[in-house]
Design an enzyme around this catalytic site. Structure first.
Site, PDB file in Angstrom:
ATOM      1  N   HIS A 397       0.802  -1.232   0.000  1.00 28.11           N
ATOM      2  CA  HIS A 397       0.000   0.000   0.000  1.00 28.11           C
ATOM      3  C   HIS A 397       0.825   1.267   0.000  1.00 28.11           C
ATOM      4  O   HIS A 397       0.274   2.358   0.121  1.00 28.11           O
ATOM      5  CB  HIS A 397      -0.952   0.021   1.200  1.00 28.11           C
ATOM      6  CG  HIS A 397      -2.007  -1.031   1.127  1.00 28.11           C
ATOM      7  ND1 HIS A 397      -3.271  -0.790   0.616  1.00 28.11           N
ATOM      8  CD2 HIS A 397      -1.977  -2.330   1.460  1.00 28.11           C
ATOM      9  CE1 HIS A 397      -3.968  -1.903   0.668  1.00 28.11           C
ATOM     10  NE2 HIS A 397      -3.209  -2.865   1.172  1.00 28.11           N
ATOM     11  N   LYS A 588      -7.270  14.281   4.409  1.00 28.60           N
ATOM     12  CA  LYS A 588      -6.431  13.079   4.407  1.00 28.60           C
ATOM     13  C   LYS A 588      -5.348  13.272   5.453  1.00 28.60           C
ATOM     14  O   LYS A 588      -5.197  14.376   5.976  1.00 28.60           O
ATOM     15  CB  LYS A 588      -5.813  12.855   3.026  1.00 28.60           C
ATOM     16  CG  LYS A 588      -5.136  14.098   2.457  1.00 28.60           C
ATOM     17  CD  LYS A 588      -4.668  13.895   1.031  1.00 28.60           C
ATOM     18  CE  LYS A 588      -5.750  13.999  -0.021  1.00 28.60           C
ATOM     19  NZ  LYS A 588      -5.840  12.898  -0.913  1.00 28.60           N
ATOM     20  N   ARG A 589      -4.603  12.212   5.763  1.00 25.00           N
ATOM     21  CA  ARG A 589      -3.496  12.394   6.696  1.00 25.00           C
ATOM     22  C   ARG A 589      -2.591  13.526   6.213  1.00 25.00           C
ATOM     23  O   ARG A 589      -2.471  13.748   5.006  1.00 25.00           O
ATOM     24  CB  ARG A 589      -2.677  11.099   6.800  1.00 25.00           C
ATOM     25  CG  ARG A 589      -3.344  10.012   7.632  1.00 25.00           C
ATOM     26  CD  ARG A 589      -2.526   8.739   7.611  1.00 25.00           C
ATOM     27  NE  ARG A 589      -2.384   8.251   6.245  1.00 25.00           N
ATOM     28  CZ  ARG A 589      -1.252   7.791   5.725  1.00 25.00           C
ATOM     29  NH1 ARG A 589      -0.156   7.733   6.445  1.00 25.00           N
ATOM     30  NH2 ARG A 589      -1.206   7.354   4.488  1.00 25.00           N
ATOM     31  N   LYS A 594       1.696  14.368   0.252  1.00 27.81           N
ATOM     32  CA  LYS A 594       0.324  14.705  -0.156  1.00 27.81           C
ATOM     33  C   LYS A 594       0.181  16.203  -0.444  1.00 27.81           C
ATOM     34  O   LYS A 594      -0.819  16.651  -0.979  1.00 27.81           O
ATOM     35  CB  LYS A 594      -0.669  14.266   0.921  1.00 27.81           C
ATOM     36  CG  LYS A 594      -0.727  12.739   1.097  1.00 27.81           C
ATOM     37  CD  LYS A 594      -1.620  12.342   2.263  1.00 27.81           C
ATOM     38  CE  LYS A 594      -1.567  10.866   2.603  1.00 27.81           C
ATOM     39  NZ  LYS A 594      -2.403  10.017   1.723  1.00 27.81           N
ATOM     40  N   THR A 696      -8.210   6.903  -1.773  1.00 31.89           N
ATOM     41  CA  THR A 696      -9.620   6.479  -1.804  1.00 31.89           C
ATOM     42  C   THR A 696     -10.526   7.667  -1.504  1.00 31.89           C
ATOM     43  O   THR A 696     -11.694   7.664  -1.880  1.00 31.89           O
ATOM     44  CB  THR A 696      -9.889   5.353  -0.781  1.00 31.89           C
ATOM     45  OG1 THR A 696      -9.272   5.703   0.467  1.00 31.89           O
ATOM     46  CG2 THR A 696      -9.353   4.026  -1.268  1.00 31.89           C
ATOM     47  N   LYS A 700     -14.281   8.778  -2.939  1.00 31.43           N
ATOM     48  CA  LYS A 700     -15.443   9.175  -2.128  1.00 31.43           C
ATOM     49  C   LYS A 700     -15.950  10.548  -2.563  1.00 31.43           C
ATOM     50  O   LYS A 700     -17.158  10.774  -2.694  1.00 31.43           O
ATOM     51  CB  LYS A 700     -15.059   9.200  -0.647  1.00 31.43           C
ATOM     52  CG  LYS A 700     -14.761   7.814  -0.095  1.00 31.43           C
ATOM     53  CD  LYS A 700     -13.957   7.851   1.192  1.00 31.43           C
ATOM     54  CE  LYS A 700     -13.305   6.492   1.433  1.00 31.43           C
ATOM     55  NZ  LYS A 700     -12.241   6.516   2.436  1.00 31.43           N
TER      56      LYS A 700
END
Ligand code: 26Q
Length: 851
Positions: A397, A588-589, A594, A696, A700
């Site tokens: 992952h 998100k984290r 990111k 993900t 969503k």
């Protein structure tokens, strides 16, 4: 059970999907009941709802001990959960009986994280009485939302990995697959994030303090898990060895029920709790060394206390290793014992069990199953190895170097001496295979070895998982390819067929039906309810993108959710936001890759630009961020602080009024996500290309009608293929360009001198414009950007701003925006967890639904 209960709660003839044929795990789309039209109301209408009222009152009186007219939302939640629990327990027994009868292969899904969130809604809708329950609650003058909010999130995970596991367990139940998830019963899940003076503070999350209605303790199921000690060598070479652990910890089973949708089937999430060692260091005790004995006891008692301890300290890291082995060993002992009870011998073990390693955290399972087979059950090594390898599959992952687990050989040998021996033996055989395939190539031997000798000797857990599995998969097409080309290149060259990818998916039940009832109702009206079990049915919405009336209704439901989010923002931050502004979301984290930092730099630019040209016709924007920073990750914490500092200035600047807001919503988790997803106009997926394995949240948000503004990374690339590039705002370097730029020598400072906007933005951040009391607070952050910019924030800045400008331009025309948003939803069918799980089932696990 009373008569009222049987009428009210039993979905009398809930459609049980037909068992699919061998080629299709998904089977034909079945007509699916919606939560409004299933079971209860179809069969018994108002009478059934009245039955539920009656039953609820009875539970309130008899079980909760409160007069129905005085019931609080909390009492109502507990009473409804008790009703649902009883029904689900029956389904559980039936599911188990069906598995035993059909003797089909079972899936055992091992994962350190399961982010379940709340269960009440999905339990009631699985039982077909979600709406009857909401109405019954109204009769008590309570709001359904308030009742639901009383349940605490089961937050046994940090982020994407854990939420994916939860979606998959629900999808496995929905598809009728005999599935078990295994994890640790952390007493404290992921920390609750609070913000104090603009900084993240971590608070404990004692989610089990008042018990969980969905938990079933299994006092009869308990396994001893050993640690430390020594190994008694076998007198005969190749014969089983005897491990004498220093301590034995008990692992006790607690099951959480995970209901499927439109099926009677439920999945089980088995959580292991550690209890005091049955035998502590007796030698120390007998020597009178009580301090040492107490130390050992404490060190082992805390295994199931908290999710992932801070792993910066050696002690923290060792605890994590113990956690990994603890739940892996308990799980495998449980599976093996269950197998022997049912089948009598281990000969055909792999035919009955598909054991999935969700990331490397349970990779010790490979050595542990060998130990159980060889040392405990006396199987010859080769026979054991072939069973092991046919049982395991492994999903990777993340390719981030720091997340690829390795353990010092010394530590592993001390904590798990027998496993270290087994790993050496596996490695020996494996390297012999490699040497045969690549004679004379020492480089490949060093790279493929389970032991990394480049910086001390460390066991490579991903290598162990790969060598011990019959299949290895990535979680998006790009990630699968990069995995084959980088971390596992040598393995993939030797056996290419063992590597593939399964693009992630999310549960349409939770991430559309449950979190967005307004859009779900609109979709039901347009195309019927089958999308809940066959998400491809959303394609039926495509023509409606051209239907002006539908677009109007679509925008109206979106606005309702934006108003709802505004209420939530006001309650949690005190800020007022405009529901008609462009709601721009990145949730998100918090992680450098990111690039929440890129987002903030854009906000700073916009702030400066609005101040410079206040009447330039700006599109009002609300930038919403949420996410937790790992407690030991200083840069991520600093980014959270920067977001707050920038927000403070922007939100207090009268010139921004009605034009720009920056909001950080604290304590991001599953339930908060359910509020945010339906209200987002824009979905920010801006990781540097090649770093986000899949994502993900991107699915969503798009499923709920947000347009994606993102890089070509992870599964966003596949969203582009399904939704159409013309409906997205893609920007920035592609993965190959990232590699090329790095290879050519990237000089970030040059980007700044070439772009006055960037210069102004970085000046403001570096010189304390957002933190006048401590002007150098972000100097380090900016310095890193100028010197290194490891995540290419500056390289993508210009393209990012251009993409933001395209989003603004489109938002000026709400109808054109709605057309693209409807087309986006229509294209998202592929990203169902059902599709993903069906792929795993067919190609990797080779399991079929139980009859
Ligand atoms: C490793 C070593 C030591 C300590 C911690 C870890 C560690 C912990 C958690 C390594 C990785 C994780 C979690 C990874 C994760 O959540 N990955 C995400 O998985 C999602 C589901 O596949 C993807 O969508 C995301 O792209 C990916 O980031």
């Amino acid at each position: 059970m009373s008569a009222g209960m049987s009428r009210a709660m039993m979905p009398l003839r809930m459609a049980i999907p037909p068992a699919p044929d061998a080629d299709s795990v998904m089977g034909d789309p079945v007509p699916t009941p919606t939560s409004r039209a299933c079971g209860l109301e179809n069969e018994a209408g108002a009478g059934a709802a009245a039955g539920l009222d009656h039953e609820l009152d009875e539970r309130l009186r008899d079980e909760i001990g409160v007069a129905p007219q005085r019931a609080t939302p909390r009492d109502l939640m507990r009473a409804l959960a008790a009703l649902a629990r009883e029904q689900l327990a029956r389904r559980w027994v039936d599911s188990d009986a069906a598995d035993r009868r059909s003797r089909v292969r079972r899936v055992h899904f091992l994962c350190m994280e399961f982010l379940i969130g709340r269960t009440l809604h999905s339990a009631l809708s699985a039982l077909g009485c979600q709406d009857a329950a909401a109405r019954a609650v109204q009769h008590h003058a309570a709001l359904w939302e308030d009742v639901q909010a009383q349940e605490s999130d089961a937050a046994l995970g940090n982020g994407g990995l854990g939420r994916l596991a939860a979606c998959y367990l629900e999808a496995m139940a929905t598809l009728g697959l005999p599935a078990w998830g295994y994890c640790i019963r952390y007493e404290y899940g992921v920390f609750a994030q609070a913000i104090q003076a603009g900084q993240q503070v971590e608070r404990p999350d004692p989610w089990l303090e008042d018990g969980s209605p969905w938990e079933f303790p299994r006092p009869g199921i308990s396994w001893s898990v050993g640690f430390g000690g020594h190994v008694e060598p076998s007198p005969v070479a190749g014969q089983p060895a005897v491990w004498h652990p220093l301590v034995q910890v008990q692992a006790k089973a607690y099951d959480l029920v995970v209901p499927g949708y439109a099926t009677e089937r439920v999945s089980t999430l088995r959580l292991w709790r550690s209890t005091a060692p049955a035998q502590i260091d007796l030698q120390a005790f007998n020597r009178g060394d009580y301090a040492r004995a107490a130390e050992v006891k404490n060190a082992f008692e805390n295994i199931s206390w908290v999710l992932y301890p801070d792993d910066r300290t050696p002690a923290g890291r060792e605890l994590r290793l113990r956690q990994e082995y603890f739940y892996t060993s308990a799980t495998l002992q449980d599976i093996v014992a269950g197998h022997l009870e049912e089948h009598g011998s281990l000969d055909q073990f792999a035919q009955h069990h598909a054991i999935h390693l969700n990331d490397t955290h349970p990779a010790l399972a490979v050595a542990e199953l060998m130990r159980l087979f060889v040392d405990v059950h006396g199987l010859p090594w080769q026979q054991a190895w072939s069973q092991v390898r046919s049982s395991f599959s492994y999903a990777n992952h993340t390719l981030m170097q720091e997340a690829l687990e390795t353990w010092p050989v010394e530590l592993l040998a001390q904590v798990l001496p027998r496993h270290m021996e087994i790993i050496y033996r596996i490695n020996h055989a494996w390297l012999a295979e490699v040497a045969q395939a690549r004679p004379g190539d020492d480089g490949v031997l060093a790279r493929a070895s389970l032991i990394d000798e480049t910086a001390g000797r460390r066991v490579r857990m991903a290598h162990l998982a790969v060598v011990g599995s019959h299949h290895v998969n990535g979680v998006s097409a790009l990630h699968g390819r990069l995995m084959r080309e980088t971390v596992f290149a040598d393995f993939a060259a030797l056996e290419p067929a063992r590597f593939s990818h399964v693009t992630n998916g999310v549960s349409p039940r939770r991430w559309l039906a449950q979190c967005n009832p307004a859009l779900a109702a609109l979709v039901d009206h347009a195309i019927g309810p089958a999308w809940r079990r066959d998400l491809d049915a959303l394609l039926g919405l495509r023509p409606l993108a051209e239907d002006a009336g539908f677009r109007q209704r679509f925008l109206a439901q979106r606005r309702a959710h934006k108003v709802h989010l505004a209420g939530c923002v006001a309650r949690s931050t005190g800020l007022t936001i405009d529901p008609d502004s462009l709601v721009d979301v990145q949730v998100k984290r918090i992680h450098e890759y990111k690039r929440q930092l890129l987002n903030v730099l854009h906000v700073v630019w916009r702030w400066q630009a609005i101040r410079a040209a206040p009447t330039a016709g700006w599109v009002p924007r609300t930038v919403v961020l949420a996410g937790k920073a790992a407690s030991g990750y200083d840069t991520a914490r600093l980014i959270v602080r920067l977001i707050h500092d920038v927000a403070h200035v922007v939100n207090h600047d009268p010139a921004m009024s009605g034009l720009l807001r920056l909001v950080f919503l604290p304590n991001y988790g599953v339930s908060l996500a359910e509020t945010i997803m339906p209200a987002a106009d824009l979905s920010e997926q801006i990781s540097v290309a090649g770093t986000e394995a899949s994502g993900t949240g991107n699915m969503k948000l798009a499923l709920n009608g947000a347009l994606t503004l993102g890089t070509e990374d992870g599964s966003t690339i596949e969203i582009r293929e399904r939704v159409g590039e013309e409906h997205m705002f893609l920007f920035g370097l592609r993965a190959q360009e990232v590699q090329a730029l790095r290879g050519a020598g990237y000089r970030p400072a040059e980007r700044v001198s070439a772009d006055p906007r960037l210069e102004r933005v970085l000046d403001a951040v570096a010189n304390g414009v957002f933190c006048p009391a401590e002007p150098s607070r972000y100097a380090r952050l900016v310095e890193e950007l100028l010197q290194q910019d490891a995540y290419l924030v500056l390289a993508d800045f210009d393209a990012y701003l251009a993409a933001q400008a395209r989003a603004d331009a489109l938002f000026r025309n709400p109808d054109a925006w709605a057309r693209r948003a409807v087309a986006t939803v229509a294209g998202m069918g592929h990203f169902s967890a059902d599709r993903a799980v069906a792929e795993y089932a067919q190609r990797i696990w080779r399991v079929r639904p139980a009859a």
